[in-house]
Write an enzyme that holds these catalytic residues in place. Sequence first.
Site, PDB file in Angstrom:
ATOM      1  CE  LYS A  46      -4.095  -1.917   2.020  1.00 50.45           C
ATOM      2  NZ  LYS A  46      -5.158  -1.901   3.183  1.00 50.45           N
TER       3      LYS A  46
ATOM      4  CG  ASN B  52      -7.590   0.644  -0.597  1.00 52.93           C
ATOM      5  OD1 ASN B  52      -8.054   1.720  -1.431  1.00 52.93           O
ATOM      6  ND2 ASN B  52      -8.605   0.277  -0.207  1.00 52.93           N
TER       7      ASN B  52
ATOM      8  CB  ALA C 277      -0.321   4.111  16.424  1.00 51.62           C
TER       9      ALA C 277
ATOM     10  NE  ARG D 290       3.551  -3.832  20.847  1.00 49.07           N
ATOM     11  CZ  ARG D 290       3.572  -4.837  19.963  1.00 49.07           C
ATOM     12  NH1 ARG D 290       3.570  -6.081  20.443  1.00 49.07           N
ATOM     13  NH2 ARG D 290       3.948  -4.716  18.797  1.00 49.07           N
ATOM     14  CB  THR D 291       5.214   1.915  20.014  1.00 44.67           C
ATOM     15  OG1 THR D 291       5.485   0.440  20.009  1.00 44.67           O
ATOM     16  CG2 THR D 291       6.289   2.918  20.099  1.00 44.67           C
TER      17      THR D 291
ATOM     18  CG  ASP E 247       7.418   8.258  21.212  1.00 47.40           C
ATOM     19  OD1 ASP E 247       6.841   9.046  21.955  1.00 47.40           O
ATOM     20  OD2 ASP E 247       8.549   7.975  21.128  1.00 47.40           O
ATOM     21  CE  LYS E 248       4.044   2.249  14.996  1.00 44.34           C
ATOM     22  NZ  LYS E 248       4.028   0.947  14.929  1.00 44.34           N
TER      23      LYS E 248
ATOM     24  CG  MET F 143     -10.629  -1.894  11.473  1.00 48.94           C
ATOM     25  SD  MET F 143      -9.622  -0.643  11.433  1.00 48.94           S
ATOM     26  CE  MET F 143      -8.749  -0.813  10.175  1.00 48.94           C
TER      27      MET F 143
ATOM     28  N   GLY G 106     -14.227  -7.146  10.993  1.00 53.58           N
ATOM     29  CA  GLY G 106     -14.043  -6.403   9.654  1.00 53.58           C
ATOM     30  C   GLY G 106     -14.752  -6.982   8.340  1.00 53.58           C
TER      31      GLY G 106
HETATM   32  P1  ATR Z   1      -1.094  -2.435  10.110  1.00 53.99           P
HETATM   33  O1  ATR Z   1      -0.693  -1.996   8.534  1.00 53.99           O
HETATM   34  O2  ATR Z   1      -1.717  -3.865  10.054  1.00 53.99           O
HETATM   35  O3  ATR Z   1      -1.340  -1.478  10.707  1.00 53.99           O
HETATM   36  P2  ATR Z   1       1.619  -2.208  11.184  1.00 53.99           P
HETATM   37  O4  ATR Z   1       1.947  -1.088  10.663  1.00 53.99           O
HETATM   38  O5  ATR Z   1       2.664  -3.439  11.532  1.00 53.99           O
HETATM   39  O6  ATR Z   1       0.644  -3.114  10.489  1.00 53.99           O
HETATM   40  O7  ATR Z   1       0.863  -1.912  12.731  1.00 53.99           O
HETATM   41  C1  ATR Z   1       0.576  -3.069  13.483  1.00 53.99           C
HETATM   42  C2  ATR Z   1      -0.161  -2.332  15.049  1.00 53.99           C
HETATM   43  O8  ATR Z   1      -0.665  -3.422  15.906  1.00 53.99           O
HETATM   44  C3  ATR Z   1       0.611  -1.490  15.677  1.00 53.99           C
HETATM   45  O9  ATR Z   1      -0.289  -0.360  16.218  1.00 53.99           O
HETATM   46  C4  ATR Z   1       1.369  -2.445  16.710  1.00 53.99           C
HETATM   47  O10 ATR Z   1       1.610  -1.687  17.917  1.00 53.99           O
HETATM   48  P3  ATR Z   1       3.009  -1.188  17.857  1.00 53.99           P
HETATM   49  O11 ATR Z   1       2.871   0.012  17.151  1.00 53.99           O
HETATM   50  O12 ATR Z   1       3.447  -0.934  19.312  1.00 53.99           O
HETATM   51  O13 ATR Z   1       3.891  -2.129  17.173  1.00 53.99           O
HETATM   52  C5  ATR Z   1      -0.152  -3.132  17.124  1.00 53.99           C
HETATM   53  N1  ATR Z   1       0.307  -4.517  17.485  1.00 53.99           N
HETATM   54  C6  ATR Z   1       0.780  -5.630  16.978  1.00 53.99           C
HETATM   55  N2  ATR Z   1       0.628  -6.776  17.686  1.00 53.99           N
HETATM   56  C7  ATR Z   1       0.329  -6.159  18.986  1.00 53.99           C
HETATM   57  C8  ATR Z   1       0.308  -6.863  20.282  1.00 53.99           C
HETATM   58  N3  ATR Z   1       0.481  -7.976  20.641  1.00 53.99           N
HETATM   59  N4  ATR Z   1      -0.188  -6.068  21.626  1.00 53.99           N
HETATM   60  C9  ATR Z   1      -0.595  -4.622  21.153  1.00 53.99           C
HETATM   61  N5  ATR Z   1      -0.359  -4.123  19.918  1.00 53.99           N
HETATM   62  C10 ATR Z   1       0.032  -4.743  18.898  1.00 53.99           C
END
Ligand code: ATR
Length: 298
Positions: A86, A107, A148, A172-173, A175-176, A240, A262
């Site tokens: 994408k 998309n 995020a 989880r992160t 900052d994002k 989703m 979703g």
């Molecule tokens: P996508 O395009 O599907 O959004 P991505 O950009 O890799 O894929 O983002 C995955 C998201 O799922 C992120 O928000 C990730 O959190 P982090 O930014 O902290 O990595 C979140 N995510 C994935 N696995 C997770 C988990 N086990 N617990 C909490 N958040 C999770």
Amino acid sequence: MVGKLLIYRGLTLSFKAKDLMTDFYAVIGNPIAHSKSPIIHHAFADLTRQDIQYERVMAPLDGFAETVGSLMAQGFKGANVTVPFKLEAFEIASQLTERAQDAGAVNTLIFTPQGIIGDNTDGVGLVRDITENIGVSLKGKRVLLIGAGGASEGVLHPILAAQPAMLIITNRTLDKALNMVKRVEARDEMVYVSVQAHAFDDLQDQQFDIVINATSAGLTDSQLPLPSTIFAPNALAYDMMYGRITPFMAFARQHGATVFDGLGMLIEQAAEAFYIWRGVRPDTSPVIEMFKQAQPST
Ligand code: ATR
């Protein structure tokens, strides 16, 4: 023209065979074998009597642009783009719609003699599923968006455009999530919605009418560290992800929310792409019903 039958999980759909009048479309991804898009678009074509063929195309991880070039050379009219291309689709488009620019990802590609137009129908697909199919307005609601990453970014602006009272992004992160809020704040027209980023731990005393899971945690069956008190009375919980009951969905149901996956978003984003390409808006309800019967998931 010879009719062709496709049997999908016990459902029979009739498709038209290729002929010279047929317009060709594709979904490009890697992997792609699992994609439901051909079934959805052929169902739309049947419903609207449009003469199209829609194929799955597997692009090499380092060969997205070449794959698009090859489809254009073959006379394809457009393509959907899925994981992991994408962002590359965003890069190769010569023109971007506003919602593609907002999402930072594409998309849906439209191939024209003047070049490639890139659009993004994911966000409108989510909002249409919630507001029209599920029948819940976002306006004035307290909304929690979990995640995020790309999926969350893709739906952020259409959610804001539906004017919730407040939107909290948690991730989880952290900052994002904070960066997503900063980008919203940099845009004047979005200031009427209160948008904030909170850590999971800071959600203890808050309740939301609509909780949307845009993380990929469900793929690994991981539970999100959400307080059990976040669901307001009659809350809607929306994952989703489609095709499985994620730990988030099970958790939300256990704590009183009405839960959706979703599937509707998948079909609505496809309907929007179909509309862009064909100028005809398909009725999505029979297609959603067809998939629900084939695979009850919620
Ligand atoms: P996508 O395009 O599907 O959004 P991505 O950009 O890799 O894929 O983002 C995955 C998201 O799922 C992120 O928000 C990730 O959190 P982090 O930014 O902290 O990595 C979140 N995510 C994935 N696995 C997770 C988990 N086990 N617990 C909490 N958040 C999770």
